[in-house]
Structures are given as C-alpha cells and as structure tokens.
Design an enzyme around this catalytic site. Sequence first.
Site, short mmCIF file in Angstrom:
data_model
loop_
_atom_site.label_atom_id
_atom_site.label_comp_id
_atom_site.label_asym_id
_atom_site.label_seq_id
_atom_site.Cartn_x
_atom_site.Cartn_y
_atom_site.Cartn_z
N ASP A 1 -7.94 -5.40 0.21
CA ASP A 1 -8.43 -6.28 -0.87
C ASP A 1 -8.06 -7.74 -0.68
O ASP A 1 -8.56 -8.60 -1.40
CB ASP A 1 -7.90 -5.79 -2.22
CG ASP A 1 -8.50 -4.45 -2.59
OD1 ASP A 1 -9.71 -4.30 -2.42
OD2 ASP A 1 -7.76 -3.57 -3.04
N HIS B 1 0.86 -1.19 0.00
CA HIS B 1 0.00 0.00 0.00
C HIS B 1 0.89 1.23 0.00
O HIS B 1 1.95 1.22 0.61
CB HIS B 1 -0.90 0.00 1.26
CG HIS B 1 -2.05 0.92 1.15
ND1 HIS B 1 -1.95 2.26 1.43
CD2 HIS B 1 -3.33 0.70 0.75
CE1 HIS B 1 -3.13 2.82 1.22
NE2 HIS B 1 -3.98 1.90 0.81
N1 ACO Z 1 4.00 -7.61 -4.71
C1 ACO Z 1 5.34 -7.63 -4.92
N2 ACO Z 1 6.14 -6.54 -4.80
C2 ACO Z 1 5.54 -5.39 -4.47
C3 ACO Z 1 4.16 -5.29 -4.23
C4 ACO Z 1 3.38 -6.47 -4.36
N3 ACO Z 1 2.06 -6.45 -4.16
N4 ACO Z 1 3.85 -4.02 -3.93
C5 ACO Z 1 5.00 -3.33 -3.96
N5 ACO Z 1 6.03 -4.16 -4.27
C6 ACO Z 1 7.44 -3.81 -4.35
C7 ACO Z 1 7.76 -3.06 -5.64
O1 ACO Z 1 8.15 -3.92 -6.67
C8 ACO Z 1 8.87 -2.17 -5.17
O2 ACO Z 1 10.04 -2.95 -5.09
P1 ACO Z 1 11.49 -2.33 -5.48
O3 ACO Z 1 11.74 -1.28 -4.44
O4 ACO Z 1 12.43 -3.48 -5.44
O5 ACO Z 1 11.34 -1.72 -6.86
C9 ACO Z 1 8.50 -1.80 -3.75
O6 ACO Z 1 7.71 -2.88 -3.29
C10 ACO Z 1 7.71 -0.51 -3.65
O7 ACO Z 1 6.58 -0.61 -4.52
P2 ACO Z 1 5.96 0.59 -5.31
O8 ACO Z 1 5.16 0.05 -6.44
O9 ACO Z 1 7.01 1.60 -5.64
O10 ACO Z 1 5.03 1.21 -4.18
P3 ACO Z 1 3.71 2.02 -4.39
O11 ACO Z 1 3.46 2.73 -3.13
O12 ACO Z 1 3.77 2.83 -5.62
O13 ACO Z 1 2.64 0.86 -4.65
C11 ACO Z 1 0.70 -0.42 -4.64
C12 ACO Z 1 1.51 0.65 -3.91
C13 ACO Z 1 0.36 0.06 -6.05
C14 ACO Z 1 -0.61 -0.62 -3.88
C15 ACO Z 1 1.52 -1.73 -4.70
O14 ACO Z 1 1.85 -2.16 -3.41
C16 ACO Z 1 0.78 -2.83 -5.47
O15 ACO Z 1 0.85 -2.85 -6.70
N6 ACO Z 1 0.09 -3.76 -4.75
C17 ACO Z 1 -0.69 -4.80 -5.41
C18 ACO Z 1 -2.01 -4.24 -5.88
C19 ACO Z 1 -2.95 -3.99 -4.73
O16 ACO Z 1 -3.17 -4.82 -3.87
N7 ACO Z 1 -3.58 -2.80 -4.76
C20 ACO Z 1 -4.58 -2.41 -3.77
C21 ACO Z 1 -4.09 -1.30 -2.92
S1 ACO Z 1 -5.27 -0.93 -1.67
C22 ACO Z 1 -6.46 -0.09 -2.46
O17 ACO Z 1 -6.26 0.67 -3.37
C23 ACO Z 1 -7.80 -0.29 -2.03
#
Ligand code: ACO
Length: 442
Positions: free
Chosen positions: A376, A318
Amino acid sequence: MTQKKAADPAATNEYVTLTDHSTGENYDFPLMPGTVGPKVIDVRSLYGRSGHFTFDPGYTSTGSCESKITYIDGEVGVLMHRGYKIEDLAEHSDFMEVCYLLLNGELPNAREKAEFEDTITHHTMVHEQINYFFRGFRRDAHPMAVMVATVGALSAFYHDSLDINDPRQRMITSHRLVAKMPTLAAMAYKYSVGQPFVYPRNDLNYAENFLHMMYSVPAEQYKVNPVLARAMDRIFILHADHEQNASTSTVRLAGSTGANPFASVAAGISSLWGPAHGGANEAVLKMLEEIGSVDNIRSFIKQVKDTNDDVRLMGFGHRVYKNYDPRAKVLQKNCHEVLDALGIKHEPLLEIAVELEKIALDDEYFIKRKLFPNVDFYSGIILKAMNIPTSMFTVLFAVARTVGWIAQWKEMIEDPSQKLGRPRQLYTGPTERPYIPLHKRR
Ligand code: ACO
C-alpha cells in the site's frame, strides 16, 4: 513430477510431542510438509485426546487450511502464485492470465487465454435493475459501502449460479464476479460524482474497460491511455491474491457455512475495508498529505515512535513480511515509470514517500521490529497520478482481490476435508451464578 499429498500426515514420519506436565501424558502430533516452507503441526486431534485447545488470537501461529494457490516467504520477501514469482508475473504477464492461473492452476495456452478473456468480457454487464439499486445510496456514500452492498446483492440477481455443489455454477459465479467487479466499482464512482453510468465495451481489455467506465462520458469520446491501462493492469496483478490474509480468511469462513459466493465475497470486501488491511492505501495518501513536506518527516516519525501515541506509519509493516514486500518493490519502480509517462516531473507526495521510506528504513525503531514498506505504500501515489480519487483506492484493491477470494473459495469448496470454520475460545467471564430478579438488583 510426483508430489507427496501435503494434507496426509502419513506423508511424514516426523512428530512433535506435547507433554502435559500436570498428568505426565505425552501426545504425539504429526508434522505435515508443504511443497515449500515450514512444516506444520497437525493439532486436529488435540482436544479429543488431551481436552485442551490451542490459544492463538490473531492466528499468528495457526494454519487454517491447505492451499495450492499462493506461497509467501515473509522472512525473505517472496511471493509466488502457483509457483510463479510475482515479479515475473508483473513484468511478463497480464491480469487476465493471472486470473486464469489462480482459478485453474496453470497458465493458459493461447486458445485457453482467448476463450477466458472472451468469457470474462461477455459477463461484464450487470443486471439492469442493479442501476435502480444504486439510487438508494446517498451521493456521498463511501464507495466501499456501495461495493459491500451491491456485491452482496448480486446473489439476489443470479440465482442460476448459486448452487455451490455444482462445479459449473461455481465457475460461472467466479467468472461473473471477476467480470462484474470493475463495472460495479466504476458505477460506484460515477454515482458519487453524479455522472451517468457507462456500460462496458467488448473491444477493450479488462483494465482499459475499467478506465473507460470510470472516465468516459456520453458527451465526448474517451481515449484510454495505454500507459495508464498497463499500470492499472499491473496494480491488479499485484493485488490479485495473498494467501490467507484477513479478507480471504473472511471469505473462506463465510463460505465454509455454505453461504453463496457473492455473499461470501461481500464479507471479504467488508474485511478489506479496514485501515490495517486494504484500507491502508487510502490511509497512506492521507498521511502523506498531512505530513505535507519533507521538512516535517522527522517530527512525524517521532510521533510514530512515541508509544503513548497510536499514530502508525501507514503502508509500513506486515503480519507476514519481515522484509521488503516484493509487491512494494515492483510498485516503487512502477511509480517512477508512470509519473514519467504522464509527464509529471515533480510529485511532492512521492518525494515525501521516498524520503519517509529512507528515514524509516534507517531508524532503529523500524529495524528492530522488521517494518518495511508494504504493497500500500506506493500504490496510492500511482493511483493519484492516474487521477483515481482516494476513496476509490480500496475499491480497486477489492476489484483485483476478487479473483483471489473466489479462487480460494473454490479451492475450499472442492477440498474434501473442508469443514465449517469455527474457532474456539478461552472463556474468562463469570462462572455460573443465580439469576437475580430485577427488583432485587441494586
Ligand atoms: N508503524 C509504527 N509501528 C508499527 C507499525 C507501523 N506501521 N506496524 C507495526 N508497528 C509496531 C507495533 O506498534 C508493534 O510494536 P511493539 O512491539 O513495540 O508493540 C510492532 O511493530 C508489531 O506490530 P503488530 O501490530 O503487533 O504487528 P501485526 O503483525 O499485528 O501488524 C499490521 C501488522 C497491522 C499490518 C501493522 O504493521 C500496521 O498496522 N501497519 C500499518 C497499516 C498497513 O499498512 N496495513 C496494510 C498491510 S498490507 C495489506 O493488508 C494489504
């Protein structure tokens, strides 16, 4: 209790100084306190004074507004609406009460609650012509596509509540949106399965009514299961608002232009649809089904951790929570309760989810990045147990979030410091060059 006016930089004498080392100029920027949480640096005068903008794609360090509605402490895993913890609201309150709280700032007393419920109940029907509007969609249209269109289309039906400068009309539109979303959502479902639309019933509460419109058919009586209605109500509470997330920011941005609230909420629904946001609940279920068995979890996790593979563990991570999402905690508990109440002794997807969570929370990759289950992760399993089709998951999120969107929209319109939302950019394209006539281009 007196509170300092948070938007007034004079409320604090603290400043942050920015030094431009190319000119030696120092610029002081006031620190603005909230009632809780970190202070923010008021950079509104930055460009005028220094000739520079800030650069913050994804808004990871940017506050876009002042708000009194929802507070999140992502490091600790706290979520509060108007000062009330989400765990308390989920346990002791109901969705109508939470709607009232979000829209009006306080919990209702018994009379106010009864009046509010009555108002919402009497706005649940949609204009009959909307039924014809549905016929233009393909049967296999994704219900989120239908919601984007039909909610936007409400602005073509309710002209009497579109004056955003009239507080009464703003409130009527808020009530209409909260009341009509379940009706439109159930219609989207009925249309997709080829069943007749079911009209709302005024003797049922909000969640019961939604289940009635989803599952009843003219040929036989449908009795709403109170366990399912309570579970649905709780899911609505847990999704009601979440401060300046992508879809809410979209609603605020669209609304900042003076666009009507139905159109602004339709924009929010589009934003919610993506798998990085509300679409994740649908994606989680697909992911669990693809994993298929507890035995395949380790190889799936390996794939997620492979940086050459863009597979993500859906329902994990998140932007704000760097700890367990408190909503996920409530839902995890709820999930077991609902399955028990429905007599489901063995749910393979729940078993996969529980094991997946255990393995992920113990894995260095997830620990280092502070990735925890979000709202979720468990909601889809509950919705599946309740027989809600996967394609409707994000629609349910939209139904619940509508009150948050519209409360945030109202707060923005009522804020005297409200301005058109218009970010700036760092331009890295070509500099000025002469136009080349077509015959001279190679
Ligand atoms: N699985 C694997 N790796 C992940 C995940 C995940 N679900 N989420 C983040 N990471 C990793 C990224 O690859 C990144 O790694 P790195 O530093 O080696 O490049 C690091 O964690 C940071 O991730 P970002 O994408 O930069 O973080 P951001 O804050 O932009 O992303 C997000 C947040 C979009 C929610 C992300 O965690 C994600 O895609 N999660 C899966 C989708 C999801 O469940 N979304 C629902 C969110 S809650 C809602 O909106 C109701």
